[in-house]
Design a protein around this motif. Structure first.
Motif, PDB file in Angstrom:
ATOM      1  N   MET A   1       3.096  -0.533  13.394  1.00 31.45           N
ATOM      2  CA  MET A   1       1.682  -0.138  13.537  1.00 31.45           C
ATOM      3  C   MET A   1       0.916  -0.570  12.306  1.00 31.45           C
ATOM      4  N   LEU A   2      -0.294  -1.075  12.522  1.00 38.23           N
ATOM      5  CA  LEU A   2      -1.115  -1.559  11.410  1.00 38.23           C
ATOM      6  C   LEU A   2      -1.579  -0.393  10.560  1.00 38.23           C
ATOM      7  N   PRO A   3      -1.370  -0.425   9.226  1.00 41.31           N
ATOM      8  CA  PRO A   3      -1.728   0.713   8.358  1.00 41.31           C
ATOM      9  C   PRO A   3      -3.210   0.725   8.063  1.00 41.31           C
ATOM     10  N   VAL A   4      -4.025   1.164   9.019  1.00 41.55           N
ATOM     11  CA  VAL A   4      -5.473   1.221   8.806  1.00 41.55           C
ATOM     12  C   VAL A   4      -5.861   2.642   8.487  1.00 41.55           C
ATOM     13  N   PRO A   5      -6.930   2.845   7.698  1.00 39.67           N
ATOM     14  CA  PRO A   5      -7.391   4.209   7.399  1.00 39.67           C
ATOM     15  C   PRO A   5      -8.013   4.855   8.607  1.00 39.67           C
ATOM     16  N   SER A   6      -8.209   6.195   8.520  1.00 42.57           N
ATOM     17  CA  SER A   6      -8.776   6.919   9.649  1.00 42.57           C
ATOM     18  C   SER A   6     -10.191   6.462   9.912  1.00 42.57           C
ATOM     19  N   GLU A   7     -10.631   6.672  11.120  1.00 37.88           N
ATOM     20  CA  GLU A   7     -11.941   6.196  11.546  1.00 37.88           C
ATOM     21  C   GLU A   7     -13.041   6.841  10.720  1.00 37.88           C
ATOM     22  N   GLY A   8     -14.013   6.025  10.277  1.00 31.63           N
ATOM     23  CA  GLY A   8     -15.137   6.528   9.505  1.00 31.63           C
ATOM     24  C   GLY A   8     -14.885   6.581   8.032  1.00 31.63           C
ATOM     25  N   ALA A   9     -13.623   6.286   7.567  1.00 26.40           N
ATOM     26  CA  ALA A   9     -13.320   6.366   6.149  1.00 26.40           C
ATOM     27  C   ALA A   9     -13.814   5.149   5.408  1.00 26.40           C
ATOM     28  N   CYS A  10     -14.188   5.295   4.150  1.00 28.27           N
ATOM     29  CA  CYS A  10     -14.598   4.194   3.280  1.00 28.27           C
ATOM     30  C   CYS A  10     -13.712   4.229   2.043  1.00 28.27           C
ATOM     31  N   PRO A  11     -12.537   3.617   2.082  1.00 29.38           N
ATOM     32  CA  PRO A  11     -11.601   3.709   0.960  1.00 29.38           C
ATOM     33  C   PRO A  11     -12.121   3.012  -0.265  1.00 29.38           C
ATOM     34  N   THR A  12     -11.939   3.654  -1.428  1.00 29.12           N
ATOM     35  CA  THR A  12     -12.335   3.045  -2.697  1.00 29.12           C
ATOM     36  C   THR A  12     -11.205   3.135  -3.697  1.00 29.12           C
ATOM     37  N   GLY A  13      -9.994   3.436  -3.214  1.00 28.48           N
ATOM     38  CA  GLY A  13      -8.856   3.598  -4.119  1.00 28.48           C
ATOM     39  C   GLY A  13      -8.441   2.284  -4.730  1.00 28.48           C
ATOM     40  N   SER A  14      -7.517   2.369  -5.692  1.00 30.49           N
ATOM     41  CA  SER A  14      -7.093   1.190  -6.420  1.00 30.49           C
ATOM     42  C   SER A  14      -5.596   0.967  -6.362  1.00 30.49           C
ATOM     43  N   ALA A  15      -4.873   1.726  -5.537  1.00 31.47           N
ATOM     44  CA  ALA A  15      -3.420   1.579  -5.479  1.00 31.47           C
ATOM     45  C   ALA A  15      -3.042   0.524  -4.475  1.00 31.47           C
ATOM     46  N   GLY A  16      -2.360  -0.537  -4.905  1.00 29.13           N
ATOM     47  CA  GLY A  16      -1.914  -1.595  -4.015  1.00 29.13           C
ATOM     48  C   GLY A  16      -0.503  -1.362  -3.549  1.00 29.13           C
ATOM     49  N   THR A  17       0.048  -2.366  -2.893  1.00 27.58           N
ATOM     50  CA  THR A  17       1.392  -2.222  -2.346  1.00 27.58           C
ATOM     51  C   THR A  17       2.452  -2.364  -3.400  1.00 27.58           C
ATOM     52  N   SER A  18       2.122  -2.947  -4.520  1.00 27.82           N
ATOM     53  CA  SER A  18       3.115  -3.167  -5.583  1.00 27.82           C
ATOM     54  C   SER A  18       2.572  -2.672  -6.899  1.00 27.82           C
ATOM     55  N   LEU A  54      -3.386 -14.801  11.928  1.00 25.77           N
ATOM     56  CA  LEU A  54      -2.346 -14.568  10.929  1.00 25.77           C
ATOM     57  C   LEU A  54      -1.189 -13.838  11.591  1.00 25.77           C
ATOM     58  N   ASP A  55       0.002 -14.048  11.057  1.00 29.44           N
ATOM     59  CA  ASP A  55       1.132 -13.287  11.603  1.00 29.44           C
ATOM     60  C   ASP A  55       1.041 -11.843  11.148  1.00 29.44           C
ATOM     61  N   ASP A  56       1.890 -11.002  11.735  1.00 25.16           N
ATOM     62  CA  ASP A  56       1.797  -9.555  11.493  1.00 25.16           C
ATOM     63  C   ASP A  56       1.952  -9.198  10.017  1.00 25.16           C
ATOM     64  N   ALA A  57       2.934  -9.819   9.367  1.00 27.87           N
ATOM     65  CA  ALA A  57       3.190  -9.477   7.965  1.00 27.87           C
ATOM     66  C   ALA A  57       1.994  -9.828   7.085  1.00 27.87           C
ATOM     67  N   HIS A  58       1.366 -10.996   7.348  1.00 31.39           N
ATOM     68  CA  HIS A  58       0.214 -11.391   6.541  1.00 31.39           C
ATOM     69  C   HIS A  58      -0.990 -10.496   6.803  1.00 31.39           C
ATOM     70  N   VAL A  59      -1.177 -10.081   8.027  1.00 29.89           N
ATOM     71  CA  VAL A  59      -2.292  -9.180   8.337  1.00 29.89           C
ATOM     72  C   VAL A  59      -2.128  -7.849   7.603  1.00 29.89           C
ATOM     73  N   VAL A  60      -0.881  -7.327   7.586  1.00 28.91           N
ATOM     74  CA  VAL A  60      -0.630  -6.053   6.893  1.00 28.91           C
ATOM     75  C   VAL A  60      -0.939  -6.180   5.405  1.00 28.91           C
ATOM     76  N   ARG A  61      -0.462  -7.279   4.767  1.00 28.01           N
ATOM     77  CA  ARG A  61      -0.721  -7.457   3.341  1.00 28.01           C
ATOM     78  C   ARG A  61      -2.203  -7.678   3.066  1.00 28.01           C
ATOM     79  N   GLY A  62      -2.853  -8.456   3.917  1.00 30.58           N
ATOM     80  CA  GLY A  62      -4.286  -8.690   3.749  1.00 30.58           C
ATOM     81  C   GLY A  62      -5.091  -7.414   3.904  1.00 30.58           C
ATOM     82  N   TRP A  63      -4.704  -6.613   4.911  1.00 22.87           N
ATOM     83  CA  TRP A  63      -5.391  -5.328   5.120  1.00 22.87           C
ATOM     84  C   TRP A  63      -5.256  -4.439   3.878  1.00 22.87           C
ATOM     85  N   ARG A  64      -4.073  -4.327   3.357  1.00 21.08           N
ATOM     86  CA  ARG A  64      -3.857  -3.457   2.195  1.00 21.08           C
ATOM     87  C   ARG A  64      -4.667  -3.921   0.990  1.00 21.08           C
TER      88      ARG A  64
END
Length: 353
Positions: A1-18, A54-64
């Motif tokens: 499942m694509l890790p998207v934030p909840s509907e209506g959210a505006c994320p401003t955090g700074s924590a990446g995947t690594s 984009l393939d699934d893995a690239h979409v997930v990394r791009g989204w994050r």
């Protein structure tokens, strides 16, 4: 499942995947996804994989990565690109809010630290660091120490005396000092052996002490000589068997608690001077036979000699001698005889009638 934030959210955090570190490939993937979102003016979440090419893995990394930068948001199930200026403004707002909270936390930490270091920690250290024991010899130095502690007292001066009692002139001199203490508004209490009431001069001294304002209680036995000053210091006999020799001065709450508890226990067990005096008047009447026994003992006769001379049992003589020793506050038969022989007031009291 694509890790998207909840509907209506505006994320401003700074924590990446690594741990906040992105590779150039992640950046390229995120840019491609971002451009696809801007070109289509938003993409439904379920179509995001195919629309970005984009393939699934690239979409997930791009989204994050876009989520980390605040360049993507979801509204009504549609992923939309956020303008970089708006994302930057939101990031700055978030930073300022975090900085303000950190400042408030820093102020709270500073206040807590100051209280712990300047109020509570010194209180604990003072309780232990002020604990001290001093061994004092020499009559002048002992007297000077007692006077200094008395002058420094601000609330209370309490004393306990198991006996034997000092000379009456010493007590009368201390009585003047007690009056001075009372005049300063300092509470004073004194515990004495009840046997003091058996001596007219000591009984008179106790009543004079009470008239001066000192609270007096009498006990059958007190464990040791002790003077306490407020709740801060105490003077004790270094050797309870020889109280006139060296004394020990102790200071500090950690040591004083136990000695104060001993004093309060003796005080609660003691009788008031009025009650003890009334009881003593009823219980210490000396019979004619006891007076004769005491007179013969003062003449130097032994218990067996007195018993044979009077035709009584030896235990009768021993009881009379014990009664005399109690009245004279004497610790031995010899001391009782010496006091009786050298004190005119005692001699009058025990004269055969």
């Amino acid at each position: 499942m694509l890790p998207v934030p909840s509907e209506g959210a505006c994320p401003t955090g700074s924590a990446g995947t690594s741990g906040g570190v992105s590779t150039q490939r992640d950046e390229d993937t995120a840019l491609a996804l971002y451009e696809a979102l801007r070109a289509k003016d938003g993409i439904p979440r379920e179509d995001l994989y195919s629309a970005a090419d984009l393939d699934d893995a690239h979409v997930v990394r791009g989204w994050r990565r876009l989520h980390e930068l605040g360049l993507i948001q979801v509204r009504d199930g549609v992923a939309e690109a956020v303008d970089p200026d708006a994302a930057l403004a939101r990031a700055m707002d978030g930073y300022q809010a975090n900085a303000a909270e950190q400042l408030r936390s820093g102020v709270r930490l500073q206040r807590v630290t100051e209280a712990l270091l300047t109020v509570y920690r010194p209180a604990v250290q003072r309780e232990t660091s002020e604990v001290a024991v001093e061994f004092i010899t020499g009559s002048r130095r002992k007297q000077r120490t007692r006077l200094d502690l008395t002058d420094a007292a601000r609330e209370s001066c309490d004393s306990m005396h198991p006996g034997p009692m000092p000379a009456i002139d010493v007590l009368e001199a201390s009585l003047e000092h007690d009056r001075t203490i009372m005049a300063r508004g300092i509470r004073s209490r004194a515990i004495y052996p009840i046997s003091c009431l058996h001596s007219p001069k000591y009984a008179r001294y106790l009543h004079d002490l009470a008239d001066a304002g000192v609270e007096v209680r009498l006990v059958d036995h007190a464990p040791f000589d002790m003077l306490t000053f407020d709740r801060d210091a105490a003077v004790l006999a270094a050797d309870p068997e020889r109280p006139s020799e060296a004394v020990i001065v102790i200071r500090g709450a950690a040591l004083m608690r136990s000695y104060l508890a001993v004093y309060e226990d003796c005080w609660l067990r003691g009788q008031t001077l009025a009650r003890a005096s009334a009881t003593n008047a009823e219980d210490t009447e000396i019979t004619t036979q006891e007076r004769v026994i005491i007179r013969l003992m003062a003449s130097g006769l032994s218990d067996d000699q007195i018993a044979r001379k009077l035709g009584v049992h030896r235990r009768t003589v021993q009881r009379a001698v014990a009664k005399l020793m109690e009245r004279l506050n004497a610790t031995s038969r010899f001391e009782a005889g010496l006091k009786l022989a050298t004190d005119a007031e005692f001699a009058t009291t025990f004269a055969v009638q």
